[in-house]
Design a protein around this motif. Structure first.
Motif, mmCIF file in Angstrom:
data_model
loop_
_atom_site.group_PDB
_atom_site.id
_atom_site.type_symbol
_atom_site.label_atom_id
_atom_site.label_comp_id
_atom_site.label_asym_id
_atom_site.label_seq_id
_atom_site.Cartn_x
_atom_site.Cartn_y
_atom_site.Cartn_z
ATOM 1 N N SER A 46 0.791 -1.221 0.000
ATOM 2 C CA SER A 46 0.000 0.000 0.000
ATOM 3 C C SER A 46 0.827 1.278 0.000
ATOM 4 O O SER A 46 0.272 2.367 -0.083
ATOM 5 C CB SER A 46 -0.908 0.025 1.241
ATOM 6 O OG SER A 46 -0.116 0.094 2.425
ATOM 7 N N ASN A 47 2.142 1.177 0.115
ATOM 8 C CA ASN A 47 3.049 2.327 0.231
ATOM 9 C C ASN A 47 2.878 3.070 1.548
ATOM 10 O O ASN A 47 3.304 4.214 1.679
ATOM 11 C CB ASN A 47 2.876 3.298 -0.941
ATOM 12 C CG ASN A 47 4.205 3.621 -1.616
ATOM 13 O OD1 ASN A 47 4.831 4.636 -1.351
ATOM 14 N ND2 ASN A 47 4.642 2.715 -2.477
ATOM 15 N N TYR A 69 -7.296 7.150 -1.195
ATOM 16 C CA TYR A 69 -6.988 5.738 -1.420
ATOM 17 C C TYR A 69 -5.487 5.523 -1.625
ATOM 18 O O TYR A 69 -4.762 6.430 -2.005
ATOM 19 C CB TYR A 69 -7.764 5.218 -2.633
ATOM 20 C CG TYR A 69 -9.250 5.118 -2.388
ATOM 21 C CD1 TYR A 69 -9.845 3.889 -2.083
ATOM 22 C CD2 TYR A 69 -10.060 6.246 -2.428
ATOM 23 C CE1 TYR A 69 -11.207 3.803 -1.840
ATOM 24 C CE2 TYR A 69 -11.423 6.166 -2.179
ATOM 25 C CZ TYR A 69 -11.993 4.938 -1.890
ATOM 26 O OH TYR A 69 -13.344 4.858 -1.634
ATOM 27 N N VAL A 70 -5.055 4.290 -1.380
ATOM 28 C CA VAL A 70 -3.637 3.951 -1.545
ATOM 29 C C VAL A 70 -3.327 3.761 -3.034
ATOM 30 O O VAL A 70 -4.216 3.437 -3.827
ATOM 31 C CB VAL A 70 -3.268 2.663 -0.768
ATOM 32 C CG1 VAL A 70 -3.583 2.814 0.715
ATOM 33 C CG2 VAL A 70 -3.972 1.431 -1.344
ATOM 34 N N PRO A 71 -2.064 3.919 -3.416
ATOM 35 C CA PRO A 71 -1.666 3.666 -4.797
ATOM 36 C C PRO A 71 -1.225 2.226 -5.023
ATOM 37 O O PRO A 71 -0.861 1.855 -6.134
ATOM 38 C CB PRO A 71 -0.483 4.613 -4.981
ATOM 39 C CG PRO A 71 0.173 4.612 -3.638
ATOM 40 C CD PRO A 71 -0.947 4.491 -2.633
ATOM 41 N N THR A 96 -5.825 -7.672 -9.354
ATOM 42 C CA THR A 96 -6.127 -7.621 -7.919
ATOM 43 C C THR A 96 -7.589 -7.990 -7.702
ATOM 44 O O THR A 96 -8.422 -7.806 -8.592
ATOM 45 C CB THR A 96 -5.881 -6.207 -7.353
ATOM 46 O OG1 THR A 96 -6.703 -5.273 -8.054
ATOM 47 C CG2 THR A 96 -4.410 -5.801 -7.509
ATOM 48 N N PRO A 97 -7.922 -8.497 -6.522
ATOM 49 C CA PRO A 97 -9.311 -8.901 -6.278
ATOM 50 C C PRO A 97 -10.282 -7.733 -6.131
ATOM 51 O O PRO A 97 -11.477 -7.909 -6.298
ATOM 52 C CB PRO A 97 -9.231 -9.715 -4.981
ATOM 53 C CG PRO A 97 -7.900 -9.465 -4.396
ATOM 54 C CD PRO A 97 -7.014 -8.912 -5.445
ATOM 55 N N THR A 98 -9.754 -6.535 -5.812
ATOM 56 C CA THR A 98 -10.606 -5.360 -5.647
ATOM 57 C C THR A 98 -9.887 -4.148 -6.247
ATOM 58 O O THR A 98 -8.724 -4.234 -6.625
ATOM 59 C CB THR A 98 -10.884 -5.056 -4.160
ATOM 60 O OG1 THR A 98 -9.648 -4.691 -3.518
ATOM 61 C CG2 THR A 98 -11.483 -6.261 -3.446
ATOM 62 N N THR A 99 -10.578 -3.033 -6.311
ATOM 63 C CA THR A 99 -9.908 -1.767 -6.608
ATOM 64 C C THR A 99 -9.163 -1.312 -5.351
ATOM 65 O O THR A 99 -9.204 -1.972 -4.316
ATOM 66 C CB THR A 99 -10.934 -0.700 -7.043
ATOM 67 O OG1 THR A 99 -11.954 -0.605 -6.036
ATOM 68 C CG2 THR A 99 -11.564 -1.057 -8.368
ATOM 69 N N ALA A 100 -8.470 -0.183 -5.452
ATOM 70 C CA ALA A 100 -7.668 0.316 -4.327
ATOM 71 C C ALA A 100 -8.527 0.504 -3.074
ATOM 72 O O ALA A 100 -9.712 0.856 -3.155
ATOM 73 C CB ALA A 100 -7.018 1.633 -4.721
ATOM 74 N N PHE A 101 -7.910 0.257 -1.924
ATOM 75 C CA PHE A 101 -8.600 0.452 -0.650
ATOM 76 C C PHE A 101 -8.154 1.782 -0.031
ATOM 77 O O PHE A 101 -7.175 2.398 -0.470
ATOM 78 C CB PHE A 101 -8.344 -0.710 0.310
ATOM 79 C CG PHE A 101 -6.895 -1.106 0.440
ATOM 80 C CD1 PHE A 101 -6.074 -0.513 1.390
ATOM 81 C CD2 PHE A 101 -6.356 -2.087 -0.384
ATOM 82 C CE1 PHE A 101 -4.741 -0.879 1.512
ATOM 83 C CE2 PHE A 101 -5.015 -2.461 -0.262
ATOM 84 C CZ PHE A 101 -4.220 -1.855 0.682
ATOM 85 N N ALA A 110 -3.204 -10.965 1.812
ATOM 86 C CA ALA A 110 -4.140 -11.633 0.900
ATOM 87 C C ALA A 110 -4.443 -10.793 -0.331
ATOM 88 O O ALA A 110 -4.939 -11.311 -1.337
ATOM 89 C CB ALA A 110 -5.436 -11.952 1.636
ATOM 90 N N ASN A 111 -4.130 -9.504 -0.262
ATOM 91 C CA ASN A 111 -4.382 -8.617 -1.395
ATOM 92 C C ASN A 111 -3.565 -9.013 -2.624
ATOM 93 O O ASN A 111 -3.911 -8.676 -3.748
ATOM 94 C CB ASN A 111 -4.059 -7.182 -0.987
ATOM 95 C CG ASN A 111 -4.545 -6.165 -1.987
ATOM 96 O OD1 ASN A 111 -5.739 -6.040 -2.220
ATOM 97 N ND2 ASN A 111 -3.624 -5.453 -2.595
#
Length: 483
Positions: A131-132, A148-150, A402-407, A421-422
Motif C-alpha cells: 500500500s506504500n 486511497y492507496v496507490p 487484484t481482487p478489488t480496486t484500491a482500498f 491476501a491482497n
C-alpha cells in the motif's frame, strides 16, 4: 495534453523535428512535480541536476544525429535502485542518508539510452508492503482519489506515472509490487521473467523473486523500456542468456488464434463483482478479436500466499542481516557490539520489516526449516508445474490483477493478514518465475481496474501482443486523473 502524456514516439519525432527541446520536457516534469507532488507524495528525492543533463542532451541533439526513443525522457526510479551520488533509502530509516558509490545496471542502461533521471520514488520499506504506507518518510496517495492507496511496494512509481510527473518509471516486483500498483493507478506495469533484467544494484528483498520492470502509460512505451533494460549482465549471474527480441514487432494488433486460459481460481470467491465484470468484458473483447478462451484450473494456487510469505520472509531475514550499524546506514548509540546490533536494527527497521525478519528467521531455524521453508519450496515447485502444464495448450493466462480496486489509506495497514491476501492473484506468477503484466481494463467508482496477462518464460512479446490488441480497442489508457 501535457507533453508527458504523449507517446514516446511522438516526443521523439518532435525532438528531431526541432519542435521541442529536452529542456522543455524536463521543465514540464519539474513543473508537474511542483504542482501535484504535495498531494501525491510520490518522490523521496528530486534530482536537481536533471536540468544540466537536459542542456547537454539539447547540445547533442543539435548535431542532427538520430537518438534512441528514450532520449530526453524524464524517468523516476524506485528508491531501492542504487544511484551513484544520490541518496538511495529503500523507504527506510536504516538508509535515510545512504549515498551509494555505484549505480544499478538498469540505471546505467537508462543513462546509455539518454533518459533523464528526475529522482527517486517512494516505496514500502525495503519493498515490504502492498500500500506504500510502510515507508519511513510518508505514505504515497492514489492520483485518482487521494483518500486511497496507490498500491505497493512500487506505489511511488505507479503514482508518478499516473499523475503525469514523469514519462515512465522503474519499479520492482517480488510478489506483485509492480502489477498491483499499476492496477490501482490505471497504468501499464510489467514484471518480466525472472532473469530477464539484471538485479545488479537492486537492494534485495527476496533474491529468488525480485525483478525490475517498467511502468508506463501505454503498452508500446512499456515495450520500448523493457527492450532497453533487458538482457544478460555479467554482474548478475542469474540473468539469462536468452536474446532480447524486438518487442515492438509484436505490436500487430492481431490476436486471431490466440489461446487464452482463464483460471477459475482467479475469478472465484474474494474477487469483487465489479472486477469480475470488467475482466469478463475484456475476455469477450478478445473473443470478438478472434482469440479462443477456455476455463482452466491452477489447483495449487490456493497455497501460494502461504508459501510465498514463508519463502520471501526467509530470504528477507538473510538479505537484511547486512544492516547492522557497522558498515553503512543507520548506526545507533551503543556501549558494545551486541548492543549496537540490537539498537540499530530495533530503531532502524519499521514494524513490517521486523515482522518479516522474525517470521523468516523462525522459518529457517533448526527444527522448523523442514516443516516450513522446505515445504514452501515444494509447494512452489507444484505451482510452477501447474503453469508449465498450461503452456502446452495455451499462449496466455488472463485474469484480474487484484481482487478489488484500491482500498482507503489506513484501512488495512494494521491488519497484515488482510494486506497479504491482497496479492493473492499476483503471487502465484512470482513463485513460478513467469512474466506478467497489468493493463487498465475498467473503472469502478472512479478507481481503475487491472487486467493481468501472463505468459510462459521469456514470452514477454506474447504479452505485449495481447495487451496491445486490447489497448487498441479500448480507451482506458487515455484517461487521466484530475488533480
Amino acid at each position: 495534453m501535457s507533453i508527458l502524456e504523449e507517446s514516446f514516439s511522438s516526443i521523439h519525432k518532435k525532438l528531431h523535428n526541432k519542435e521541442l527541446k529536452v529542456s522543455d520536457i524536463v521543465e514540464a516534469s519539474f513543473a508537474r512535480i511542483q504542482e501535484v507532488d504535495d498531494k501525491i507524495k510520490a518522490f523521496v528525492t528530486v534530482n536537481e541536476e536533471a536540468r544540466e543533463h537536459a542542456k547537454k542532451l539539447d547540445e547533442a541533439l543539435d548535431k542532427n544525429e538520430t537518438r534512441g526513443l528514450l532520449f530526453g525522457l524524464p524517468v523516476g526510479l524506485k528508491d531501492n535502485l542504487m544511484t551513484e551520488g544520490m541518496k538511495t533509502t529503500s523507504g527506510s530509516r536504516m538508509l535515510e542518508n545512504f549515498v551509494p558509490t555505484y549505480s544499478a545496471a538498469v540505471v546505467h542502461k537508462l543513462a546509455k539510452a539518454e533518459a533523464v533521471m528526475m529522482g527517486k520514488l517512494n516505496m514500502d520499506e525495503f519493498a515490504m508492503g502492498s500500500s506504500n504506507e510502510t515507508s519511513y518518510f510518508h505514505p504515497t496517495y492514489n492520483p485518482w482519489n487521494t483518500d486511497y492507496v496507490p498500491g505497493g511496494s512500487s506505489g511511488g512509481s505507479a503514482a508518478a506515472v499516473a499523475a503525469g510527473e514523469v514519462s515512465f518509471a522503474l519499479g520492482t516486483d517480488t510478489g506483485g509490487s509492480i502489477r498491483q500498483p499499476a492496477a490501482y493507478c490505471g497504468v501499464v506495469g510489467m514484471k518480466p521473467t525472472y532473469g530477464r533484467v539484471s538485479r545488479d544494484g537492486l537492494i534485495a528483498f527476496a533474491s529468488s523473486l525480485d525483478q525490475i520492470g517498467p511502468i508506463t502509460r501505454t503498452v508500446e512505451d512499456n515495450a520500448l523500456v523493457l527492450g532497453e533494460i533487458a538482457g544478460q549482465c555479467q554482474r548478475d549471474p542469474m540473468t539469462a542468456a536468452e536474446p532480447v527480441p524486438d518487442y515492438l514487432s509484436a505490436l500487430t494488433g492481431d490476436v486471431k488464434g490466440l489461446r487464452i486460459a482463464v483460471p477459475k481460481e482467479f475469478l472465484g470467491e474474494g474477487v469483487a463483482d465489479d472486477v469480475k465484470a470488467s475482466v469478463k468484458e475484456a475476455l469477450q473483447l478478445f473473443e470478438k478479436l478472434g482469440a479462443s478462451i477456455e476455463e482452466v484450473s491452477l489447483p495449487h494456487a490456493e497455497y501460494a500466499v502461504s508459501a510465498y510469505y514463508v519463502l520471501a520472509s526467509g530470504e528477507a531475514s538473510a538479505s537484511l542481516a547486512r544492516f547492522d550499524g557497522v558498515r553503512y546506514g543507520y548506526r545507533a548509540n551503543a556501549t558494545n557490539l551486541q548492543d549496537l546490533y540490537d539498537k540499530t536494527r530495533s530503531e532502524g527497521f519499521g514494524d513490517e520489516v521486523k515482522r518479516r525478519i522474525l517470521f523468516g528467521t523462525f522459518a529457517l531455524s533448526t527444527g522448523y526449516y523442514d516443516m516450513y521453508y522446505k515445504k514452501a519450496q515444494q509447494v512452489r515447485t507444484l505451482i510452477k508445474k501447474d503453469f508449465d502444464d498450461l503452456w502446452e495448450s495455451y499462449d496466455v493466462i488472463i485474469g484480474p490483477t487484484t481482487p478489488t480496486t484500491a482500498f482507503k489509506v489506513g484501512e488495512k495497514v494494521d491488519d497484515p493478514m488482510t494486506m497479504y491476501a491482497n496479492d493473492i492473484l499476483t503471487i502465484p506468477v512470482s513463485l513460478a518465475g513467469v512474466p506478467s503484466m497489468s493493463v487498465p481494463c475498467g473503472f469502478s467508482n472512479g478507481l481503475p481496474i487491472g487486467l493481468q496477462i501472463i505468459a510462459k518464460p521469456f514470452a514477454e512479446d506474447t504479452i505485449y501482443r495481447t495487451a496491445h490488441a486490447f489497448e487498441q480497442e479500448t480507451d482506458y489508457h487515455k484517461r487521466t486523473p484530475e488533480l
